[in-house]
Enzyme design. Structure first.
Site, mmCIF file in Angstrom:
data_model
loop_
_atom_site.group_PDB
_atom_site.id
_atom_site.type_symbol
_atom_site.label_atom_id
_atom_site.label_comp_id
_atom_site.label_asym_id
_atom_site.label_seq_id
_atom_site.Cartn_x
_atom_site.Cartn_y
_atom_site.Cartn_z
ATOM 1 N N LYS A 14 0.836 -1.205 0.000
ATOM 2 C CA LYS A 14 0.000 0.000 0.000
ATOM 3 C C LYS A 14 0.879 1.267 0.000
ATOM 4 C CE LYS A 14 -2.024 -1.270 3.884
ATOM 5 N NZ LYS A 14 -1.358 -2.577 4.112
ATOM 6 N N ARG A 89 -9.990 0.283 8.334
ATOM 7 C CA ARG A 89 -9.493 -1.057 8.568
ATOM 8 C C ARG A 89 -10.516 -1.916 9.306
ATOM 9 N NH1 ARG A 89 -3.713 -0.044 8.535
ATOM 10 N NH2 ARG A 89 -2.542 -1.888 9.103
ATOM 11 N N ARG A 128 11.833 -5.656 4.827
ATOM 12 C CA ARG A 128 11.605 -4.202 4.711
ATOM 13 C C ARG A 128 12.533 -3.415 5.640
ATOM 14 N NH1 ARG A 128 5.737 -1.876 5.488
ATOM 15 N NH2 ARG A 128 5.849 -3.083 7.391
ATOM 16 N N ARG A 161 11.213 -1.725 11.058
ATOM 17 C CA ARG A 161 10.085 -1.301 11.884
ATOM 18 C C ARG A 161 9.932 -2.249 13.065
ATOM 19 N NH1 ARG A 161 4.877 0.101 8.225
ATOM 20 N NH2 ARG A 161 3.882 -1.313 9.703
ATOM 21 N N ARG A 172 -0.373 -9.462 12.959
ATOM 22 C CA ARG A 172 -0.943 -8.454 12.042
ATOM 23 C C ARG A 172 -1.725 -9.129 10.925
ATOM 24 N NH1 ARG A 172 4.358 -5.683 10.512
ATOM 25 N NH2 ARG A 172 3.119 -4.440 9.059
HETATM 26 P P1 AP5 Z 1 4.825 -1.628 1.869
HETATM 27 O O1 AP5 Z 1 4.480 -0.766 0.699
HETATM 28 O O2 AP5 Z 1 5.534 -1.004 3.021
HETATM 29 O O3 AP5 Z 1 3.521 -2.439 2.335
HETATM 30 P P2 AP5 Z 1 2.245 -1.939 3.132
HETATM 31 O O4 AP5 Z 1 1.067 -2.596 2.519
HETATM 32 O O5 AP5 Z 1 2.233 -0.430 3.196
HETATM 33 O O6 AP5 Z 1 2.576 -2.622 4.499
HETATM 34 P P3 AP5 Z 1 2.477 -2.107 5.987
HETATM 35 O O7 AP5 Z 1 3.220 -3.109 6.816
HETATM 36 O O8 AP5 Z 1 2.938 -0.672 6.119
HETATM 37 O O9 AP5 Z 1 0.978 -2.196 6.236
HETATM 38 P P4 AP5 Z 1 0.305 -2.332 7.568
HETATM 39 O O10 AP5 Z 1 -1.087 -2.163 7.107
HETATM 40 O O11 AP5 Z 1 0.606 -3.497 8.382
HETATM 41 O O12 AP5 Z 1 0.973 -1.139 8.412
HETATM 42 P P5 AP5 Z 1 0.495 0.315 8.800
HETATM 43 O O13 AP5 Z 1 1.698 1.165 8.817
HETATM 44 O O14 AP5 Z 1 -0.691 0.741 8.012
HETATM 45 O O15 AP5 Z 1 5.685 -2.851 1.315
HETATM 46 C C1 AP5 Z 1 6.217 -3.808 2.191
HETATM 47 C C2 AP5 Z 1 7.598 -4.260 1.690
HETATM 48 O O16 AP5 Z 1 7.473 -4.884 0.415
HETATM 49 C C3 AP5 Z 1 8.596 -3.115 1.489
HETATM 50 O O17 AP5 Z 1 9.866 -3.578 1.858
HETATM 51 C C4 AP5 Z 1 8.563 -2.836 -0.027
HETATM 52 O O18 AP5 Z 1 9.800 -2.350 -0.484
HETATM 53 C C5 AP5 Z 1 8.230 -4.216 -0.579
HETATM 54 N N1 AP5 Z 1 7.373 -4.155 -1.773
HETATM 55 C C6 AP5 Z 1 6.219 -3.451 -1.907
HETATM 56 N N2 AP5 Z 1 5.678 -3.651 -3.123
HETATM 57 C C7 AP5 Z 1 6.500 -4.530 -3.759
HETATM 58 C C8 AP5 Z 1 6.478 -5.129 -5.050
HETATM 59 N N3 AP5 Z 1 5.499 -4.870 -5.921
HETATM 60 N N4 AP5 Z 1 7.467 -5.996 -5.377
HETATM 61 C C9 AP5 Z 1 8.458 -6.264 -4.490
HETATM 62 N N5 AP5 Z 1 8.547 -5.717 -3.253
HETATM 63 C C10 AP5 Z 1 7.574 -4.861 -2.890
HETATM 64 O O19 AP5 Z 1 -0.044 0.074 10.295
HETATM 65 C C11 AP5 Z 1 0.847 -0.236 11.341
HETATM 66 C C12 AP5 Z 1 0.056 -0.367 12.643
HETATM 67 O O20 AP5 Z 1 -0.605 0.892 12.938
HETATM 68 C C13 AP5 Z 1 -1.089 -1.392 12.645
HETATM 69 O O21 AP5 Z 1 -0.628 -2.691 12.946
HETATM 70 C C14 AP5 Z 1 -2.002 -0.811 13.732
HETATM 71 O O22 AP5 Z 1 -1.501 -1.083 15.019
HETATM 72 C C15 AP5 Z 1 -1.900 0.677 13.501
HETATM 73 N N6 AP5 Z 1 -2.909 1.169 12.541
HETATM 74 C C16 AP5 Z 1 -2.671 1.743 11.324
HETATM 75 N N7 AP5 Z 1 -3.823 2.081 10.723
HETATM 76 C C17 AP5 Z 1 -4.824 1.716 11.571
HETATM 77 C C18 AP5 Z 1 -6.241 1.786 11.502
HETATM 78 N N8 AP5 Z 1 -6.876 2.309 10.435
HETATM 79 N N9 AP5 Z 1 -6.960 1.291 12.546
HETATM 80 C C19 AP5 Z 1 -6.350 0.768 13.624
HETATM 81 N N10 AP5 Z 1 -5.001 0.655 13.755
HETATM 82 C C20 AP5 Z 1 -4.244 1.141 12.727
#
Ligand code: AP5
Length: 214
Positions: A14, A89, A128, A161, A172
């Site tokens: 994402k 979410r 990552r 992270r 997660r």
């Molecule tokens: P990346 O683009 O970083 O993936 P992502 O989908 O953004 O993954 P996240 O881990 O950030 O999502 P998440 O939803 O768990 O975390 P968030 O920060 O929202 O890509 C991942 C890796 O793959 C990278 O190394 C990248 O280089 C590689 N990659 C990407 N695309 C690729 C491709 N096409 N080919 C090869 N490699 C690729 O949330 C974190 C925490 O915050 C949650 O656990 C929760 O506690 C809290 N939180 C956040 N939002 C909410 C909400 N709405 N409600 C409640 N709690 C929340």
């Protein structure tokens, strides 16, 4: 007010897609995870409340993140066009978003579901590294920085992270299945869901997203 929503499991790409889509689509990137991590870093009341949930890979309460995002949308005014990454979410969060969008005569342009098999998700998260300064993300093998361990954009030292360890990754993914996957049917029922294969190379994924939104 117009919103595009990126929906997908942890590691679905994402944040990576959002970074590439901002200029292409003329939208502002709003990442709930980045907003919360900044709040934790700054030690704000919201950050202090969120920290424990995030360390365990649990969702923070709907009211907490819902207030942050809806305040931001309202402050952006009627011409705001956002790419929401990580919000909503839960169905409760989707209802909050619907309320604020309806109240401001806005619309959701589409909800893009990034589909990626679990084995690839785990490999992406385990490899990552992120910039603690500007939040840019890399992968040690798939998308390495030009200089090992150093952010291309701002020169800061890259870190892993806190929630990218095997136990928290498992949590997660389980939380995603239980709490976020119900949104797939919720948005499909509203004719807003767009499924995209996000397992390939990042530029190809981006092209599929842009094509699907047009
Ligand atoms: P990346 O683009 O970083 O993936 P992502 O989908 O953004 O993954 P996240 O881990 O950030 O999502 P998440 O939803 O768990 O975390 P968030 O920060 O929202 O890509 C991942 C890796 O793959 C990278 O190394 C990248 O280089 C590689 N990659 C990407 N695309 C690729 C491709 N096409 N080919 C090869 N490699 C690729 O949330 C974190 C925490 O915050 C949650 O656990 C929760 O506690 C809290 N939180 C956040 N939002 C909410 C909400 N709405 N409600 C409640 N709690 C929340």
């Amino acid at each position: 007010m117009e919103a595009i929503i990126l929906l997908g499991a942890p590691g679905a790409g994402k944040g990576t897609a959002a970074e590439r889509l901002v200029r292409r689509l003329g939208v502002r990137h709003v990442s709930s995870g980045d907003l919360l991590r900044n709040a934790v870093k700054e030690g704000t009341p919201a950050g202090r409340e969120a920290d424990g949930y995030m360390k365990q890979g649990k969702l923070v309460p709907d009211e907490l993140i819902g207030r942050i995002i809806t305040d931001l949308l309202v402050a952006g005014g009627p011409n705001l066009r956002v790419l929401l990454d990580g919000f909503p979410r839960t169905v409760g969060q989707a209802e909050m978003l619907e309320q604020v969008i309806t109240a401001h005569h806005g619309r959701i342009r589409g909800v893009v579901l990034l589909n990626v098999p679990d084995a690839i998700l785990i490999d992406r998260l385990a490899g990552r590294v992120v910039c603690p300064g500007c939040a840019k993300g890399y992968h040690v093998r798939n998308m390495p920085p030009k200089v090992v361990g150093v952010c291309d954009a701002c020169g800061a030292r890259l870190v892993q992270r806190k929630d990218d360890n095997p136990d928290t990754i498992r949590n997660r993914l389980a939380v995603f299945r239980a709490d976020t996957e119900p949104l797939v049917d919720w948005y499909a029922a509203r004719n807003l869901l767009i499924r995209v294969d996000a397992s390939g190379e990042a530029d190809a994924v981006n092209e599929r997203i842009v094509a699907a939104l047009n």
